[in-house]
Design an enzyme around this catalytic site. Structure first.
Site, short mmCIF file in Angstrom:
data_model
loop_
_atom_site.label_atom_id
_atom_site.label_comp_id
_atom_site.label_asym_id
_atom_site.label_seq_id
_atom_site.Cartn_x
_atom_site.Cartn_y
_atom_site.Cartn_z
CB CYS A 155 -0.93 -0.03 1.21
SG CYS A 155 -1.95 1.44 1.38
CB CYS A 158 -0.56 2.46 4.02
SG CYS A 158 -2.14 1.89 3.42
CG ASP A 159 3.26 1.17 4.53
OD1 ASP A 159 2.84 1.68 5.59
OD2 ASP A 159 3.05 -0.01 4.21
C1 LIG Z 1 0.24 -3.79 6.04
C2 LIG Z 1 -0.90 -2.81 5.85
C3 LIG Z 1 -0.75 -1.51 6.29
C4 LIG Z 1 -1.78 -0.59 6.11
N1 LIG Z 1 -1.60 0.68 6.59
C5 LIG Z 1 -2.61 1.56 6.49
C6 LIG Z 1 -2.48 2.87 7.02
O1 LIG Z 1 -1.43 3.24 7.55
N2 LIG Z 1 -3.54 3.71 6.91
C7 LIG Z 1 -4.71 3.33 6.30
O2 LIG Z 1 -5.65 4.13 6.26
N3 LIG Z 1 -4.86 2.10 5.79
C8 LIG Z 1 -3.86 1.21 5.86
N4 LIG Z 1 -3.99 -0.04 5.33
C9 LIG Z 1 -5.25 -0.38 4.65
C10 LIG Z 1 -6.34 -0.68 5.70
O3 LIG Z 1 -5.83 -1.66 6.59
C11 LIG Z 1 -7.61 -1.17 5.04
O4 LIG Z 1 -8.06 -0.23 4.10
C12 LIG Z 1 -8.71 -1.38 6.08
O5 LIG Z 1 -8.27 -2.25 7.11
C13 LIG Z 1 -9.97 -1.94 5.45
O6 LIG Z 1 -10.89 -2.14 6.47
P1 LIG Z 1 -12.09 -3.17 6.35
O7 LIG Z 1 -12.81 -3.07 7.63
O8 LIG Z 1 -12.81 -2.96 5.09
O9 LIG Z 1 -11.42 -4.60 6.18
P2 LIG Z 1 -10.25 -5.38 6.93
O10 LIG Z 1 -9.42 -4.53 7.79
O11 LIG Z 1 -9.59 -6.16 5.84
O12 LIG Z 1 -11.04 -6.39 7.86
C14 LIG Z 1 -11.76 -7.45 7.30
C15 LIG Z 1 -12.35 -8.26 8.44
O13 LIG Z 1 -13.24 -9.23 7.91
C16 LIG Z 1 -13.00 -10.47 8.55
N5 LIG Z 1 -13.49 -11.53 7.67
C17 LIG Z 1 -13.10 -11.85 6.40
N6 LIG Z 1 -13.82 -12.88 5.96
C18 LIG Z 1 -14.69 -13.22 6.95
C19 LIG Z 1 -15.68 -14.23 7.11
N7 LIG Z 1 -15.96 -15.10 6.14
N8 LIG Z 1 -16.37 -14.27 8.28
C20 LIG Z 1 -16.13 -13.39 9.28
N9 LIG Z 1 -15.20 -12.41 9.18
C21 LIG Z 1 -14.49 -12.35 8.04
C22 LIG Z 1 -11.51 -10.49 8.81
O14 LIG Z 1 -11.15 -11.41 9.84
C23 LIG Z 1 -11.31 -9.03 9.26
O15 LIG Z 1 -11.62 -8.90 10.61
C24 LIG Z 1 -2.99 -0.98 5.48
C25 LIG Z 1 -3.14 -2.30 5.05
C26 LIG Z 1 -2.12 -3.21 5.23
C27 LIG Z 1 -2.30 -4.63 4.76
#
Ligand SMILES: Cc1cc2nc3c(=O)[nH]c(=O)nc-3n(C[C@H](O)[C@H](O)[C@H](O)COP(=O)(O)OP(=O)(O)OC[C@H]3O[C@@H](n4cnc5c(N)ncnc54)[C@H](O)[C@@H]3O)c2cc1C
Length: 332
Positions: A155, A158-159
């Site tokens: 990302c 992000c980084d």
């Molecule tokens: C290494 C890294 C660093 C990042 N740094 C940043 C940053 O500094 N700033 C920033 O804004 N963004 C950052 N991001 C991006 C950010 O993490 C994502 O945009 C954000 O987490 C998305 O949120 P979300 O809630 O949509 O999904 P996610 O955070 O992906 O969460 C998905 C959830 O769904 C659950 N899940 C999946 N399938 C199932 C299922 N079948 N049943 C039940 N639960 C399920 C998972 O266990 C998880 O809890 C980073 C991403 C990564 C990988």
């Protein structure tokens, strides 16, 4: 025949015990990243008594990162796991129930939505909020795991900031790679774009942008084989023109290695009922979190091929809870 009878009986017993319980709730939230927990905060405050299933990665993608510097409200920065613990506590403060479990199947064919958890429990929910996120694709090299958080990132938004005035490489040949490379070019001294083929798949506009950015160098027909460095990434080993008589090993010095080869939205179990794009991102009615199934809403990265940030995921989680609350009150 006699011999097989007891075996059949045993199988029937097992089938009966496969689904142990059924529970009726108003609002089910699948996923515990920024989108799911924000939806839980709003849904709990609206008295929807939400139940959140965390999935395997409780807290979501941010639990795999150290510093989060771009989430508003944390002027000194925060670690990803700490931030997600704060989200969880805030949701629980208003009565959201957070449970460990994975949604393994869904049935959205009737007004009450059935979601199977861990293959042994059925939740019958009046509304469902899907916030299952998306998973970045990696090349599958051991080095990507070894240097995770130490120079390897999926990302740039992000980084990228951590690599100001440094040299980085971006892997990929599509629009995302071209976008990430041009974004990083605005921060870094030099950006190498590692492209497997001798053309970019990116749109003509993005190709022109890359071509017109002086500090991007495209390494055509190069494939990554390894990364090296003592306490973090210091360089990448590439193979040029693999499989031809001109094949050669190339090593370049870099400080950061960015993957831009796509994401896989975690939408597999919903695809039978919901509309998705070609990659699998759940389609929502523009400006809302509504899917094509009334009472089923989607938020966060699972429906967002463009921004994929914690703050946008949280914002759309808020929208999903408000949409669910309005849907339920119209149903009364
Ligand atoms: C290494 C890294 C660093 C990042 N740094 C940043 C940053 O500094 N700033 C920033 O804004 N963004 C950052 N991001 C991006 C950010 O993490 C994502 O945009 C954000 O987490 C998305 O949120 P979300 O809630 O949509 O999904 P996610 O955070 O992906 O969460 C998905 C959830 O769904 C659950 N899940 C999946 N399938 C199932 C299922 N079948 N049943 C039940 N639960 C399920 C998972 O266990 C998880 O809890 C980073 C991403 C990564 C990988």
């Amino acid at each position: 025949m006699e011999i097989f009878k007891p075996m059949n009986l045993q199988r029937d017993d097992q089938k009966k015990s496969a689904i142990e319980t059924t529970e009726k709730i108003k609002c089910l939230i699948i996923g515990s990243g920024p989108a799911g927990y924000t939806a839980a905060i709003y849904a709990a405050r609206a008295n929807l008594k939400p139940v959140v299933y965390t999935g395997l990665q409780a807290g979501g993608q941010l639990t795999t990162t150290t510093e989060v510097d771009n989430y508003p409200g944390y002027p000194g920065g925060v670690t990803g796991p700490e931030m997600m613990e704060d989200f969880k506590k805030q949701a629980e403060r208003f009565g959201a129930e957070v449970r460990f479990g994975i949604a393994t199947a869904v049935d959205f064919s009737s007004k009450i939505h059935k979601v199977t958890i861990d293959e042994n429990k059925i939740i019958e929910a009046e509304s469902v909020i899907i916030s299952t996120g998306a998973t970045a694709k990696y090349l599958g090299l051991e080095a990507e795991t070894k240097y995770a958080g130490m120079g390897v990132s999926a990302c740039a938004t992000c980084d990228g900031f951590f690599y100001r005035e440094k040299d980085v490489a971006v892997v990929g040949g599509g629009d995302t790679a071209a976008e990430e490379a041009t974004y990083l070019a605005g921060l870094c001294r030099k950006v190498y774009l590692i492209v497997r083929r001798d053309v970019l798949r990116a749109s003509k506009t993005m190709q022109d942008k890359v071509a017109n950015t002086s500090n991007i160098e495209i390494l055509w027909e190069h494939q990554t084989v390894d990364l090296f460095g003592e306490n973090g990434v210091e360089g990448v080993t590439l193979v040029k023109k693999k499989g031809t008589s001109a094949e050669e090993i190339v090593k370049i010095k870099i400080d950061g290695f960015f993957l831009a080869i796509g994401h896989t939205p975690n939408s597999e179990i919903f695809r039978k009922y919901l509309e998705t794009d070609a990659v699998g991102y759940i389609k929502t009615i523009p400006g809302t979190s509504k899917t094509i199934v009334p009472g089923v809403f989607a938020c966060g990265d699972v429906q967002d091929p463009h921004y994929r940030q914690a703050v946008t995921a949280a914002g759309s989680g808020c929208m999903a809870a408000i949409d669910a609350e309005r849907y339920l009150s119209e149903m009364k």
